[in-house]
Design a protein around this motif. Sequence first.
Motif, mmCIF file in Angstrom:
data_model
loop_
_atom_site.group_PDB
_atom_site.id
_atom_site.type_symbol
_atom_site.label_atom_id
_atom_site.label_comp_id
_atom_site.label_asym_id
_atom_site.label_seq_id
_atom_site.Cartn_x
_atom_site.Cartn_y
_atom_site.Cartn_z
ATOM 1 N N SER A 52 31.939 31.774 61.272
ATOM 2 C CA SER A 52 31.439 30.908 60.207
ATOM 3 C C SER A 52 32.494 30.795 59.110
ATOM 4 C CB SER A 52 30.137 31.468 59.618
ATOM 5 O OG SER A 52 30.404 32.655 58.891
ATOM 6 N N LEU A 53 32.368 29.771 58.286
ATOM 7 C CA LEU A 53 33.314 29.574 57.184
ATOM 8 C C LEU A 53 33.367 30.778 56.259
ATOM 9 C CD1 LEU A 53 32.623 25.915 56.072
ATOM 10 C CD2 LEU A 53 34.685 26.801 57.121
ATOM 11 N N GLU A 54 32.215 31.366 56.012
ATOM 12 C CA GLU A 54 32.132 32.475 55.071
ATOM 13 C C GLU A 54 32.954 33.677 55.518
ATOM 14 O OE1 GLU A 54 29.378 30.833 56.320
ATOM 15 O OE2 GLU A 54 29.171 29.572 54.544
ATOM 16 N N GLU A 55 33.283 33.761 56.797
ATOM 17 C CA GLU A 55 34.068 34.876 57.316
ATOM 18 C C GLU A 55 35.572 34.636 57.220
ATOM 19 O OE1 GLU A 55 32.733 35.445 61.320
ATOM 20 O OE2 GLU A 55 30.707 35.956 60.709
ATOM 21 N N THR A 56 35.986 33.465 56.787
ATOM 22 C CA THR A 56 37.402 33.119 56.710
ATOM 23 C C THR A 56 38.054 33.817 55.519
ATOM 24 O OG1 THR A 56 36.993 30.993 57.728
ATOM 25 C CG2 THR A 56 39.039 31.219 56.488
ATOM 26 N N ARG A 57 39.203 34.438 55.774
ATOM 27 C CA ARG A 57 39.976 35.106 54.733
ATOM 28 C C ARG A 57 41.454 34.801 54.927
ATOM 29 N NH1 ARG A 57 35.753 35.133 52.939
ATOM 30 N NH2 ARG A 57 34.455 36.847 52.218
ATOM 31 N N ALA A 58 42.189 34.824 53.817
ATOM 32 C CA ALA A 58 43.629 34.574 53.876
ATOM 33 C C ALA A 58 44.349 35.556 52.968
ATOM 34 C CB ALA A 58 43.936 33.146 53.426
ATOM 35 N N THR A 97 38.790 35.952 48.372
ATOM 36 C CA THR A 97 37.544 36.710 48.271
ATOM 37 C C THR A 97 36.383 35.912 48.842
ATOM 38 O OG1 THR A 97 37.262 35.920 45.992
ATOM 39 C CG2 THR A 97 38.305 38.073 46.289
ATOM 40 N N SER A 98 36.531 34.587 48.911
ATOM 41 C CA SER A 98 35.506 33.749 49.535
ATOM 42 C C SER A 98 36.086 32.391 49.883
ATOM 43 C CB SER A 98 34.287 33.574 48.606
ATOM 44 O OG SER A 98 34.633 32.806 47.468
ATOM 45 N N PHE A 99 35.413 31.716 50.821
ATOM 46 C CA PHE A 99 35.827 30.383 51.241
ATOM 47 C C PHE A 99 34.590 29.639 51.715
ATOM 48 C CE2 PHE A 99 37.551 27.546 54.673
ATOM 49 C CZ PHE A 99 38.200 26.675 53.832
ATOM 50 N N ASP A 100 34.403 28.401 51.238
ATOM 51 C CA ASP A 100 33.228 27.616 51.636
ATOM 52 C C ASP A 100 33.588 26.343 52.401
ATOM 53 O OD1 ASP A 100 34.158 25.814 49.760
ATOM 54 O OD2 ASP A 100 32.501 26.112 48.360
ATOM 55 N N GLY A 101 34.861 26.217 52.780
ATOM 56 C CA GLY A 101 35.309 25.030 53.501
ATOM 57 C C GLY A 101 36.035 24.046 52.610
ATOM 58 N N ALA A 102 35.791 24.091 51.306
ATOM 59 C CA ALA A 102 36.459 23.199 50.373
ATOM 60 C C ALA A 102 37.163 23.954 49.251
ATOM 61 C CB ALA A 102 35.458 22.217 49.760
ATOM 62 N N THR A 103 36.693 25.164 48.955
ATOM 63 C CA THR A 103 37.265 25.964 47.883
ATOM 64 C C THR A 103 37.532 27.371 48.387
ATOM 65 O OG1 THR A 103 36.028 24.706 46.227
ATOM 66 C CG2 THR A 103 36.931 26.825 45.528
ATOM 67 N N ALA A 104 38.764 27.821 48.186
ATOM 68 C CA ALA A 104 39.121 29.211 48.482
ATOM 69 C C ALA A 104 39.255 29.931 47.153
ATOM 70 C CB ALA A 104 40.422 29.297 49.264
ATOM 71 N N THR A 105 38.450 30.935 46.939
ATOM 72 C CA THR A 105 38.511 31.746 45.739
ATOM 73 C C THR A 105 39.231 33.040 46.102
ATOM 74 O OG1 THR A 105 36.427 30.811 44.977
ATOM 75 C CG2 THR A 105 37.136 32.857 43.934
ATOM 76 N N GLY A 106 40.096 33.496 45.215
ATOM 77 C CA GLY A 106 40.816 34.719 45.522
ATOM 78 C C GLY A 106 41.533 35.276 44.320
ATOM 79 N N GLU A 118 40.918 29.553 41.948
ATOM 80 C CA GLU A 118 40.238 28.733 42.951
ATOM 81 C C GLU A 118 41.209 27.674 43.438
ATOM 82 O OE1 GLU A 118 36.638 27.051 41.405
ATOM 83 O OE2 GLU A 118 35.537 28.928 41.666
ATOM 84 N N LEU A 119 41.337 27.565 44.756
ATOM 85 C CA LEU A 119 42.184 26.538 45.353
ATOM 86 C C LEU A 119 41.295 25.482 45.996
ATOM 87 C CD1 LEU A 119 43.796 29.482 46.004
ATOM 88 C CD2 LEU A 119 45.442 27.798 46.739
ATOM 89 N N ASP A 120 41.581 24.229 45.697
ATOM 90 C CA ASP A 120 40.923 23.113 46.383
ATOM 91 C C ASP A 120 41.620 22.944 47.724
ATOM 92 O OD1 ASP A 120 39.214 22.569 44.206
ATOM 93 O OD2 ASP A 120 40.791 21.393 43.248
ATOM 94 N N VAL A 121 40.861 23.029 48.813
ATOM 95 C CA VAL A 121 41.430 23.041 50.153
ATOM 96 C C VAL A 121 41.056 21.767 50.901
ATOM 97 C CG1 VAL A 121 41.497 24.260 52.368
ATOM 98 C CG2 VAL A 121 41.302 25.557 50.234
ATOM 99 N N PHE A 138 46.380 22.833 56.772
ATOM 100 C CA PHE A 138 45.609 22.525 55.574
ATOM 101 C C PHE A 138 46.550 22.421 54.387
ATOM 102 C CE2 PHE A 138 45.752 27.140 55.724
ATOM 103 C CZ PHE A 138 46.006 27.502 54.412
ATOM 104 N N GLU A 139 46.064 21.788 53.340
ATOM 105 C CA GLU A 139 46.754 21.758 52.064
ATOM 106 C C GLU A 139 45.811 22.318 51.023
ATOM 107 O OE1 GLU A 139 48.437 17.949 51.117
ATOM 108 O OE2 GLU A 139 49.907 18.125 52.736
ATOM 109 N N ALA A 140 46.370 22.920 49.991
ATOM 110 C CA ALA A 140 45.557 23.492 48.920
ATOM 111 C C ALA A 140 46.301 23.355 47.601
ATOM 112 C CB ALA A 140 45.253 24.959 49.214
ATOM 113 N N THR A 141 45.548 23.169 46.530
ATOM 114 C CA THR A 141 46.134 23.069 45.196
ATOM 115 C C THR A 141 45.314 23.875 44.199
ATOM 116 O OG1 THR A 141 44.894 21.061 44.678
ATOM 117 C CG2 THR A 141 47.116 20.766 45.562
ATOM 118 N N THR A 142 45.991 24.335 43.169
ATOM 119 C CA THR A 142 45.334 24.985 42.045
ATOM 120 C C THR A 142 46.214 24.811 40.825
ATOM 121 O OG1 THR A 142 44.183 26.986 41.298
ATOM 122 C CG2 THR A 142 46.338 27.300 42.342
ATOM 123 N N GLU A 143 45.641 25.055 39.668
ATOM 124 C CA GLU A 143 46.410 25.034 38.426
ATOM 125 C C GLU A 143 46.171 26.356 37.721
ATOM 126 O OE1 GLU A 143 47.053 21.488 35.644
ATOM 127 O OE2 GLU A 143 45.535 22.692 34.597
#
Length: 181
Positions: A52-58, A97-106, A118-121, A138-143
Amino acid sequence: MSTTTDFSTDIVAGTWNIDASHSEVGFTVRHLMSKVRGQFTQFEGTLTTGTSLEETRATATIDLNSIDTRDETRDGHLRSADFFDVENHGGMTFVTTSFDGATATGDLTIKGVTRPVELDVEFLGAGTDPWGGSRLGFEATTEISRKDFGVDFNIPLDGGKLLIGDKVTIHLAVEAVLAQA
């Protein structure tokens, strides 16, 4: 017009290694009346996907010594204690620390300072390469605020302005190869 594939249905569970030769870690920061762009040329990381998406980690490690803004003098200054202090803090790390398919928090760590980001993925797809390997992109951005990480060197200018902006946009373009399913 770009189309994206559904991450949750197109990825097999496993460990994926970032293919640095097909990936990029870049940034943009304001300088006077323009923006300076640069990249880090040495980095590594893994993506672990589950059922599942919730199990994804980077996790990723970026070598700050590898900064490249196309100006060796500026790059040397960025490596100095005024900015990254690579002699004492050679790497930057990110761990989700989490991923929902659109946002990776870490947690992002620069110069020994760790802050949540938070990265927009945008998932670009998955498939088989010509040699039979499984790949995803994938591409991801954050500020971020560079001051939040102790990267606060600046020079005041007339009118209360500063030479370098505080906000840094980070852009990742990643292709990863399945190492273990």
